[in-house]
Enzyme design. Structure first.
Site, PDB file in Angstrom:
ATOM      1  N   CYS A  41       4.915 -10.919  -2.432  1.00 48.99           N
ATOM      2  CA  CYS A  41       5.542 -11.831  -2.262  1.00 48.99           C
ATOM      3  C   CYS A  41       6.455 -11.983  -1.192  1.00 48.99           C
ATOM      4  CB  CYS A  41       6.808 -11.579  -3.348  1.00 48.99           C
ATOM      5  SG  CYS A  41       7.706 -12.948  -3.668  1.00 48.99           S
ATOM      6  N   ASP A  43       9.409 -12.859  -0.846  1.00 50.12           N
ATOM      7  CA  ASP A  43      10.107 -12.887  -1.379  1.00 50.12           C
ATOM      8  C   ASP A  43      10.862 -11.742   0.648  1.00 50.12           C
ATOM      9  OD1 ASP A  43      13.204 -11.337  -1.866  1.00 50.12           O
ATOM     10  OD2 ASP A  43      12.735 -12.091  -4.296  1.00 50.12           O
ATOM     11  N   ARG A  45      13.200  -9.432   0.174  1.00 44.17           N
ATOM     12  CA  ARG A  45      13.632  -8.419   0.328  1.00 44.17           C
ATOM     13  C   ARG A  45      12.809  -7.600   0.359  1.00 44.17           C
ATOM     14  NH1 ARG A  45      16.562 -10.193  -5.071  1.00 44.17           N
ATOM     15  NH2 ARG A  45      14.745 -10.625  -5.279  1.00 44.17           N
ATOM     16  N   HIS A  97       6.418  -7.221  -7.439  1.00 42.42           N
ATOM     17  CA  HIS A  97       7.921  -6.582  -7.461  1.00 42.42           C
ATOM     18  C   HIS A  97       8.950  -6.801  -8.573  1.00 42.42           C
ATOM     19  CE1 HIS A  97      10.737  -9.938  -5.570  1.00 42.42           C
ATOM     20  NE2 HIS A  97       9.378 -10.665  -5.878  1.00 42.42           N
ATOM     21  N   CYS A 100      11.317 -10.650  -9.493  1.00 39.95           N
ATOM     22  CA  CYS A 100      10.691 -11.073  -8.605  1.00 39.95           C
ATOM     23  C   CYS A 100      10.661 -13.171  -9.673  1.00 39.95           C
ATOM     24  CB  CYS A 100       8.989 -11.842  -9.279  1.00 39.95           C
ATOM     25  SG  CYS A 100       7.939 -12.717  -7.647  1.00 39.95           S
TER      26      CYS A 100
HETATM   27 CO    CO Z   1       8.750 -12.631  -5.632  1.00 46.59          CO
END
Ligand code: CO
Length: 210
Positions: A41, A43, A45, A97, A100
């Protein structure tokens, strides 16, 4: 943080690498031979190298919102082709994750406008496949967490449906497919599924003239 901080961080980082290992960049610049393709992803993090404690050169990375494997996605198809057939990776990992935002957004009826709606639609389609199981789960967060896992499963299955994977499975008995889910709250990766080369798949998606 100012963008200039990124550049000054970079200079300090590069200097530190050379201080620790004078040959660090010469070695890296010479050859790329990662054994892993990471489909994760976007993302911020979930950085592939940091959460697996690996170095530059060890993981070839593709990231998009909610780590989707969409068979008409030319970007992903090119990354996969290059990783499998040129870099000759041994493993392709789809890492989702928990928590998400893409998955959670797909569970709402919010109109995110044209292009995001199209992308999130792929996750809604995963929800529909597992609707009975998901609807029976009490609590929004638990349901979202389960959808994260099921989404990873479906994206791994999407890889297995692609001729790029089926060809390397048949001809070289190579490339393990993995589905993982990373926990933002504890830093642990939860392995969801593992398909070794030549795992049988739905014959509907099986190519016979590879
Ligand atoms: Co995500």
């Amino acid at each position: 943080m100012d963008f200039e901080k990124l550049l000054s961080n970079n200079r300090a980082w590069a200097q530190l690498r050379v201080d620790e290992d004078p040959d660090f960049f010469n070695r890296l610049a010479g050859l790329q031979s990662p054994e892993f393709l990471w489909i994760g992803c976007s993302d911020s993090r979930v950085p592939a190298n940091q959460i697996t404690d690996t170095q530059p050169g060890e993981i070839f990375v593709h990231r998009n919102i909610a780590n989707l494997v969409v068979h008409t996605d030319v970007n992903l198809a090119a990354v996969l082709d290059y990783a499998v057939n040129i870099l000759k990776v041994k493993h392709v990992i789809v890492c989702g994750h928990y928590g998400c935002g893409g998955v959670r957004a797909a569970m709402t009826r919010t109109d995110y406008k044209a292009i995001l709606n199209k992308w999130l639609r792929n996750i809604k389609d995963v929800y529909r496949i597992y609707q009975e199981e998901l609807d029976a789960i009490e609590g929004e967060e638990a349901r979202a967490d389960r959808l994260v896992e099921l989404n990873v499963r479906e994206q791994v299955m999407n890889l297995a449906k692609m001729s790029t994977i089926q060809r390397v499975w048949k001809n070289e008995n190579r490339v393990h497919l993995h589905g993982w889910a990373y926990g933002l709250k504890n830093g642990y990766i939860n392995p969801i599924l593992h398909l070794p080369p030549n795992t049988p798949i739905d014959p509907l998606y099986e190519y016979e003239d590879l």
